[in-house]
Design a protein around this motif. Structure first.
Motif, PDB file in Angstrom:
ATOM      1  N   PHE A  15       0.847  -1.189   0.000  1.00  0.00           N
ATOM      2  CA  PHE A  15       0.000   0.000   0.000  1.00  0.00           C
ATOM      3  C   PHE A  15       0.880   1.236   0.000  1.00  0.00           C
ATOM      4  O   PHE A  15       1.567   1.516   0.977  1.00  0.00           O
ATOM      5  CB  PHE A  15      -0.878  -0.033   1.260  1.00  0.00           C
ATOM      6  N   ARG A  16       0.902   1.967  -1.119  1.00  0.00           N
ATOM      7  CA  ARG A  16       1.772   3.141  -1.182  1.00  0.00           C
ATOM      8  C   ARG A  16       1.411   4.041  -2.352  1.00  0.00           C
ATOM      9  O   ARG A  16       0.792   3.613  -3.323  1.00  0.00           O
ATOM     10  CB  ARG A  16       3.225   2.720  -1.279  1.00  0.00           C
ATOM     11  N   LEU A  17       1.820   5.285  -2.233  1.00  0.00           N
ATOM     12  CA  LEU A  17       1.665   6.256  -3.313  1.00  0.00           C
ATOM     13  C   LEU A  17       3.062   6.609  -3.794  1.00  0.00           C
ATOM     14  O   LEU A  17       3.932   6.938  -2.984  1.00  0.00           O
ATOM     15  CB  LEU A  17       0.926   7.495  -2.778  1.00  0.00           C
ATOM     16  N   MET A  18       3.293   6.487  -5.103  1.00  0.00           N
ATOM     17  CA  MET A  18       4.634   6.714  -5.636  1.00  0.00           C
ATOM     18  C   MET A  18       4.594   7.664  -6.820  1.00  0.00           C
ATOM     19  O   MET A  18       3.593   7.734  -7.522  1.00  0.00           O
ATOM     20  CB  MET A  18       5.240   5.392  -6.134  1.00  0.00           C
ATOM     21  N   THR A  19       5.704   8.335  -7.049  1.00  0.00           N
ATOM     22  CA  THR A  19       5.776   9.173  -8.244  1.00  0.00           C
ATOM     23  C   THR A  19       6.194   8.293  -9.424  1.00  0.00           C
ATOM     24  O   THR A  19       6.719   7.192  -9.248  1.00  0.00           O
ATOM     25  CB  THR A  19       6.802  10.309  -8.076  1.00  0.00           C
ATOM     26  N   ARG A  20       5.986   8.838 -10.585  1.00  0.00           N
ATOM     27  CA  ARG A  20       6.248   8.067 -11.797  1.00  0.00           C
ATOM     28  C   ARG A  20       7.710   7.642 -11.925  1.00  0.00           C
ATOM     29  O   ARG A  20       8.016   6.553 -12.396  1.00  0.00           O
ATOM     30  CB  ARG A  20       5.832   8.913 -13.006  1.00  0.00           C
ATOM     31  N   ARG A  21       8.615   8.523 -11.462  1.00  0.00           N
ATOM     32  CA  ARG A  21      10.027   8.167 -11.662  1.00  0.00           C
ATOM     33  C   ARG A  21      10.421   6.941 -10.838  1.00  0.00           C
ATOM     34  O   ARG A  21      11.306   6.188 -11.224  1.00  0.00           O
ATOM     35  CB  ARG A  21      10.952   9.341 -11.376  1.00  0.00           C
ATOM     36  N   VAL A  22       9.761   6.730  -9.716  1.00  0.00           N
ATOM     37  CA  VAL A  22      10.041   5.533  -8.921  1.00  0.00           C
ATOM     38  C   VAL A  22       9.549   4.287  -9.664  1.00  0.00           C
ATOM     39  O   VAL A  22      10.259   3.282  -9.769  1.00  0.00           O
ATOM     40  CB  VAL A  22       9.359   5.631  -7.538  1.00  0.00           C
ATOM     41  N   VAL A  23       8.336   4.392 -10.198  1.00  0.00           N
ATOM     42  CA  VAL A  23       7.755   3.234 -10.898  1.00  0.00           C
ATOM     43  C   VAL A  23       8.547   2.913 -12.159  1.00  0.00           C
ATOM     44  O   VAL A  23       8.735   1.748 -12.518  1.00  0.00           O
ATOM     45  CB  VAL A  23       6.267   3.492 -11.206  1.00  0.00           C
ATOM     46  N   GLU A  24       9.072   3.953 -12.808  1.00  0.00           N
ATOM     47  CA  GLU A  24       9.905   3.686 -13.985  1.00  0.00           C
ATOM     48  C   GLU A  24      11.144   2.877 -13.604  1.00  0.00           C
ATOM     49  O   GLU A  24      11.568   1.987 -14.341  1.00  0.00           O
ATOM     50  CB  GLU A  24      10.326   5.000 -14.644  1.00  0.00           C
ATOM     51  N   GLN A  25      11.702   3.195 -12.444  1.00  0.00           N
ATOM     52  CA  GLN A  25      12.863   2.412 -11.982  1.00  0.00           C
ATOM     53  C   GLN A  25      12.461   0.979 -11.681  1.00  0.00           C
ATOM     54  O   GLN A  25      13.174   0.036 -12.012  1.00  0.00           O
ATOM     55  CB  GLN A  25      13.485   3.055 -10.731  1.00  0.00           C
ATOM     56  N   LEU A  26      11.298   0.808 -11.048  1.00  0.00           N
ATOM     57  CA  LEU A  26      10.812  -0.552 -10.750  1.00  0.00           C
ATOM     58  C   LEU A  26      10.633  -1.345 -12.031  1.00  0.00           C
ATOM     59  O   LEU A  26      11.019  -2.508 -12.131  1.00  0.00           O
ATOM     60  CB  LEU A  26       9.465  -0.493 -10.029  1.00  0.00           C
ATOM     61  N   ASN A  27      10.044  -0.679 -13.024  1.00  0.00           N
ATOM     62  CA  ASN A  27       9.786  -1.359 -14.293  1.00  0.00           C
ATOM     63  C   ASN A  27      11.069  -1.713 -15.026  1.00  0.00           C
ATOM     64  O   ASN A  27      11.083  -2.591 -15.880  1.00  0.00           O
ATOM     65  CB  ASN A  27       8.886  -0.504 -15.187  1.00  0.00           C
ATOM     66  N   ALA A  28      12.149  -1.009 -14.683  1.00  0.00           N
ATOM     67  CA  ALA A  28      13.423  -1.296 -15.344  1.00  0.00           C
ATOM     68  C   ALA A  28      14.149  -2.466 -14.685  1.00  0.00           C
ATOM     69  O   ALA A  28      15.186  -2.911 -15.160  1.00  0.00           O
ATOM     70  CB  ALA A  28      14.314  -0.057 -15.320  1.00  0.00           C
ATOM     71  N   MET A  29      13.611  -2.958 -13.563  1.00  0.00           N
ATOM     72  CA  MET A  29      14.285  -4.070 -12.873  1.00  0.00           C
ATOM     73  C   MET A  29      13.806  -5.397 -13.479  1.00  0.00           C
ATOM     74  O   MET A  29      12.620  -5.697 -13.432  1.00  0.00           O
ATOM     75  CB  MET A  29      13.967  -4.045 -11.384  1.00  0.00           C
ATOM     76  N   PRO A  30      14.722  -6.186 -14.021  1.00  0.00           N
ATOM     77  CA  PRO A  30      14.307  -7.380 -14.747  1.00  0.00           C
ATOM     78  C   PRO A  30      14.058  -8.597 -13.867  1.00  0.00           C
ATOM     79  O   PRO A  30      13.644  -9.634 -14.345  1.00  0.00           O
ATOM     80  CB  PRO A  30      15.501  -7.639 -15.663  1.00  0.00           C
ATOM     81  N   GLU A  31      14.313  -8.501 -12.560  1.00  0.00           N
ATOM     82  CA  GLU A  31      14.322  -9.737 -11.768  1.00  0.00           C
ATOM     83  C   GLU A  31      12.959 -10.383 -11.602  1.00  0.00           C
ATOM     84  O   GLU A  31      11.923  -9.718 -11.599  1.00  0.00           O
ATOM     85  CB  GLU A  31      14.982  -9.480 -10.416  1.00  0.00           C
ATOM     86  N   ARG A  32      13.000 -11.697 -11.502  1.00  0.00           N
ATOM     87  CA  ARG A  32      11.797 -12.520 -11.434  1.00  0.00           C
ATOM     88  C   ARG A  32      11.258 -12.628 -10.015  1.00  0.00           C
ATOM     89  O   ARG A  32      10.062 -12.623  -9.784  1.00  0.00           O
ATOM     90  CB  ARG A  32      12.177 -13.901 -11.974  1.00  0.00           C
ATOM     91  N   TYR A  33      12.165 -12.775  -9.052  1.00  0.00           N
ATOM     92  CA  TYR A  33      11.728 -12.924  -7.664  1.00  0.00           C
ATOM     93  C   TYR A  33      11.575 -11.537  -7.072  1.00  0.00           C
ATOM     94  O   TYR A  33      12.550 -10.922  -6.663  1.00  0.00           O
ATOM     95  CB  TYR A  33      12.730 -13.773  -6.882  1.00  0.00           C
TER      96      TYR A  33
END
Ligand code: UDP
Ligand code: MG
Length: 344
Positions: free
Chosen positions: A167-185
């Motif tokens: 449960f959290r509110l994030m800015t777009r730049r944080v989510v872009e970093q998350l989306n750039a992480m390729p890991e499966r686990y």
């Protein structure tokens, strides 16, 4: 609102909710979320619902809502992928400047969006909900969760705040970093923490589930805990050397004792103690092998580079937010756009 991000979104807010067998509470969920987000953002938000291979009527219910409300984006995964990957799929589709993540069971009150937004306006990139109270959860669940966060804290270098969920509110730049992480686990709350920028806790009381029952039995909780430890720490790999030293010192002491008894003209008896020692040593070695195997298996699975999730269908209203006046155009990658099924 002007926020620092690399690519501006095409709407102000994306609410992301993974859904697994939540049919019973879905109407209430959508009503409360759209009321809360609508009061602040009007039509300039989207609600991304990811159906994670539900076995009940969740997907049909989501589609009905999406057909009525153009702000709702319905994503259907090809099968059950698990909470963290379903959430990852949702985060990959957001178009908002801000991203609000919550659970489908209304344990995280959608009405907290307003107060959390205040903190973002103060300059925070991540405002994460931290439970000060949990209603309707067993003492066992609370106890194991508390023990888990303490153990994790002692093993990892990344600061992972305790008593937080997704449960959290994030800015777009944080989510872009998350989306750039390729890991499966993916232990997403840990990955968010790892990204950095300015993060702040938002204390709240966690409600009881609105309907249905938890999809996180003990088995899944343990799996999540193992994911968390192995993705953020290699400390368990060092257990082997620590244990080796302890047993080595123990062996030398035992030798000294045997020598001492021999000098007195006696012998130390006891095949029973010997048998016990062999069993203990055997178990320690197997345990250590198991830990190694856990890391090796993860490397193997990561090495396959399979996609993290498979999408069967995306339903978006034709009156898309992309057409929002003043909104930046074309921030969705073309290949993604091609894969979209737009339902009328
Ligand atoms: N969930 C999911 N896939 C799963 C299990 C759960 O998408 O395989 C979703 C579920 O619908 C809910 C969230 O993940 O939105 C958290 O699940 P749940 O409430 O059962 O977990 P708990 O709050 O009991 O830890
Ligand atoms: Mg829940």
């Amino acid at each position: 609102m002007q926020l620092p991000h690399t690519f501006p979104g095409t709407c102000d807010l994306s609410v992301v909710i993974p859904v697994y067998n939540e049919e019973a509470g879905l109407d209430a969920l959508i009503a409360r979320v759209t009321a809360s987000a609508g009061a602040i953002f009007g039509d300039r938000f989207e609600l991304v619902l990811i159906n994670d291979g539900s076995k009940d009527g969740s997907w049909d219910a989501i589609c009905q809502h999406a057909a009525r409300d153009p702000r709702i984006v319905a994503i259907n995964l090809s099968r059950n992928h698990g909470h963290q990957l379903a959430l990852t799929a949702g985060l990959n589709h957001v178009r908002g400047d801000l991203i609000f993540v919550l659970d489908a069971d209304l344990q995280d009150p959608p009405e907290l969006l307003g107060p959390m937004l205040e903190r973002v306006r103060e300059g925070y990139d991540v405002v994460y909900g931290q439970r000060i109270k949990r209603h309707g959860e067993t003492a066992f669940k609370r106890g194991t969760a508390a023990a888990f966060y303490r153990m994790l804290g002692s093993m990892v270098d990344t600061y992972i705040p305790r008593d937080t969920g997704d449960f959290r509110l994030m800015t777009r730049r944080v989510v872009e970093q998350l989306n750039a992480m390729p890991e499966r686990y993916r232990f997403i709350r840990g990955l968010v923490s790892w990204v950095g920028f300015n993060q702040i806790a938002f204390p709240y009381e966690r409600d009881a589930r609105f309907a249905g029952e938890t999809n996180y039995p003990l088995r899944k909780m343990i799996a999540l805990a193992v994911d968390a430890v192995t993705s953020f720490s290699t400390v368990p790999l060092r257990f082997a050397s620590h244990l080796g030293m302890v047993f080595g010192v123990g062996g030398i002491l035992a030798l000294g004792w045997i020598g001492w008894v021999w000098l007195q003209g006696g012998t130390v008896e006891g095949w029973a103690s010997l048998a016990a020692l062999i069993l203990i040593m055997g178990s320690v070695q197997l345990l250590v092998l198991g830990v190694f195997g856990e890391y090796l298996g993860r490397m193997y699975m990561e090495g396959k580079r399979r996609p993290l999730f498979i999408i069967a269908e995306v339903r978006r209203h034709p009156v898309s937010l992309d057409a929002k006046p003043g909104g930046a155009e074309g921030t969705i990658e073309p290949e993604l756009r091609e894969g979209l099924h737009v339902a009328g």
